[in-house]
Every structure is written in C-alpha cells, then in structure tokens.
Design a protein around this motif. Structure first.
Motif, PDB file in Angstrom:
ATOM      1  N   ARG A 160      44.965  41.555  43.880  1.00 37.81           N
ATOM      2  CA  ARG A 160      44.796  39.825  44.307  1.00 37.81           C
ATOM      3  C   ARG A 160      43.132  39.613  44.474  1.00 37.81           C
ATOM      4  O   ARG A 160      42.861  38.632  43.834  1.00 37.81           O
ATOM      5  CB  ARG A 160      45.279  39.518  45.574  1.00 37.81           C
ATOM      6  CG  ARG A 160      45.386  38.235  45.804  1.00 37.81           C
ATOM      7  CD  ARG A 160      45.280  37.827  47.317  1.00 37.81           C
ATOM      8  NE  ARG A 160      44.983  36.344  47.314  1.00 37.81           N
ATOM      9  CZ  ARG A 160      43.859  35.802  47.646  1.00 37.81           C
ATOM     10  NH1 ARG A 160      42.802  36.332  47.454  1.00 37.81           N
ATOM     11  NH2 ARG A 160      43.781  34.577  47.572  1.00 37.81           N
ATOM     12  N   LYS A 185      44.005  29.891  48.329  1.00 34.58           N
ATOM     13  CA  LYS A 185      45.268  29.878  49.111  1.00 34.58           C
ATOM     14  C   LYS A 185      46.357  30.352  47.968  1.00 34.58           C
ATOM     15  O   LYS A 185      47.579  30.134  48.446  1.00 34.58           O
ATOM     16  CB  LYS A 185      45.645  28.291  49.470  1.00 34.58           C
ATOM     17  CG  LYS A 185      44.758  27.683  50.450  1.00 34.58           C
ATOM     18  CD  LYS A 185      44.974  26.375  50.756  1.00 34.58           C
ATOM     19  CE  LYS A 185      44.148  25.734  51.552  1.00 34.58           C
ATOM     20  NZ  LYS A 185      44.264  24.451  52.166  1.00 34.58           N
ATOM     21  N   THR A 218      48.668  33.354  46.077  1.00 36.00           N
ATOM     22  CA  THR A 218      49.010  34.365  46.102  1.00 36.00           C
ATOM     23  C   THR A 218      48.744  35.220  44.871  1.00 36.00           C
ATOM     24  O   THR A 218      48.302  34.632  43.595  1.00 36.00           O
ATOM     25  CB  THR A 218      50.600  34.585  46.242  1.00 36.00           C
ATOM     26  OG1 THR A 218      51.173  33.988  44.987  1.00 36.00           O
ATOM     27  CG2 THR A 218      51.141  33.746  47.464  1.00 36.00           C
ATOM     28  N   LYS A 219      49.064  36.403  44.779  1.00 34.98           N
ATOM     29  CA  LYS A 219      48.798  37.423  43.809  1.00 34.98           C
ATOM     30  C   LYS A 219      49.441  36.595  42.263  1.00 34.98           C
ATOM     31  O   LYS A 219      48.893  36.296  41.223  1.00 34.98           O
ATOM     32  CB  LYS A 219      48.981  38.657  43.886  1.00 34.98           C
ATOM     33  CG  LYS A 219      48.774  39.494  42.601  1.00 34.98           C
ATOM     34  CD  LYS A 219      49.116  41.159  43.008  1.00 34.98           C
ATOM     35  CE  LYS A 219      48.695  41.826  41.608  1.00 34.98           C
ATOM     36  NZ  LYS A 219      49.025  43.276  41.915  1.00 34.98           N
ATOM     37  N   LYS A 220      50.824  36.358  42.682  1.00 36.29           N
ATOM     38  CA  LYS A 220      51.413  35.952  41.646  1.00 36.29           C
ATOM     39  C   LYS A 220      51.159  34.605  40.927  1.00 36.29           C
ATOM     40  O   LYS A 220      50.918  34.361  39.901  1.00 36.29           O
ATOM     41  CB  LYS A 220      53.114  35.810  42.016  1.00 36.29           C
ATOM     42  CG  LYS A 220      53.852  36.588  41.130  1.00 36.29           C
ATOM     43  CD  LYS A 220      55.384  36.476  41.589  1.00 36.29           C
ATOM     44  CE  LYS A 220      56.049  37.788  40.960  1.00 36.29           C
ATOM     45  NZ  LYS A 220      57.122  38.278  41.464  1.00 36.29           N
ATOM     46  N   GLU A 221      50.756  33.636  41.956  1.00 39.20           N
ATOM     47  CA  GLU A 221      50.184  32.398  41.600  1.00 39.20           C
ATOM     48  C   GLU A 221      48.776  32.541  40.830  1.00 39.20           C
ATOM     49  O   GLU A 221      48.719  31.812  39.681  1.00 39.20           O
ATOM     50  CB  GLU A 221      49.938  31.369  42.616  1.00 39.20           C
ATOM     51  CG  GLU A 221      51.249  30.975  43.496  1.00 39.20           C
ATOM     52  CD  GLU A 221      51.052  30.532  44.716  1.00 39.20           C
ATOM     53  OE1 GLU A 221      51.878  29.802  45.178  1.00 39.20           O
ATOM     54  OE2 GLU A 221      50.076  30.851  45.425  1.00 39.20           O
TER      55      GLU A 221
END
Length: 109
Positions: free
Chosen positions: A80, A97, A99-102
């Motif tokens: 991340r 703000k 996440t890793k996926k975002e």
C-alpha cells in the motif's frame, strides 16, 4: 564489520556488498543490505546472542530472493505504501484515505 563475525561471515558480507555495488547501489546502501543479510543469517543459524522472532521464523534472505525489496513483485504485488508513493508522484487527490485496492484502481492497475 563487527568483531563478533567469523571469517565466513566477513567473506559473505564482502561478497554481498560487492554484488550490491555492482548492481548500482550506493556504498552506504550496499553496506546496509550486506550487514542485514549477514546478521539475519547469523540469527537463523544460532550464532547471535539475541534475535527477533521475525528473523528466526521468516525465510532466509537467500530464499526470499527480494520478494519484499520494494520492487512490487512479491505475492501481493506492491505494498500500500508503494502504491501511495506512486499516487503521490502522480498527484492523485484523496490518496491518504484510500485503501490498497482503491489506490490500485486510481493508478489503473
């Protein structure tokens, strides 16, 4: 090199340091990588007085082969933090703000 290292560990240190410098690492970075590798190997083989649980239970640096070296080629891809730094370079808004996926989505991965 610490005096507690055996001749074998000193040779290992020099070999790793030289190899890192050949790959383009700075002298300071090459020394750091070599020392960390040798110290972890010493801990795993019982040559050191103290060792962290991660040093004892984890793969050796040779087995790991750079999985977590910052190149993002490990089993989970880039971390991340690595994605965040790339997003920062690209000036992506709201990255702190995410996440890793975002972050992956925002970077088009």
């Amino acid at each position: 090199m610490p005096q507690a290292w055996s001749g074998k560990r000193e040779r290992q240190y020099e070999h790793i340091k030289d190899a890192q410098e050949d790959r383009g690492a700075s002298t300071k970075r090459a020394k750091e990588i070599a020392a960390r590798t040798v110290n972890k190997n010493r801990a795993q083989s019982g040559e050191s007085r103290e060792a962290s649980p991660s040093s004892l239970n984890d793969k050796s640096p040779q087995e790991r082969g750079g999985e977590r070296s910052g190149n993002g080629k490990g089993p989970g891809g880039p971390t991340r933090d690595q994605l965040y730094n790339e997003a920062k370079k690209r000036n992506i808004d709201g990255r702190s703000k995410m996440t890793k996926k975002e972050l992956e989505r925002a970077l088009g991965r």
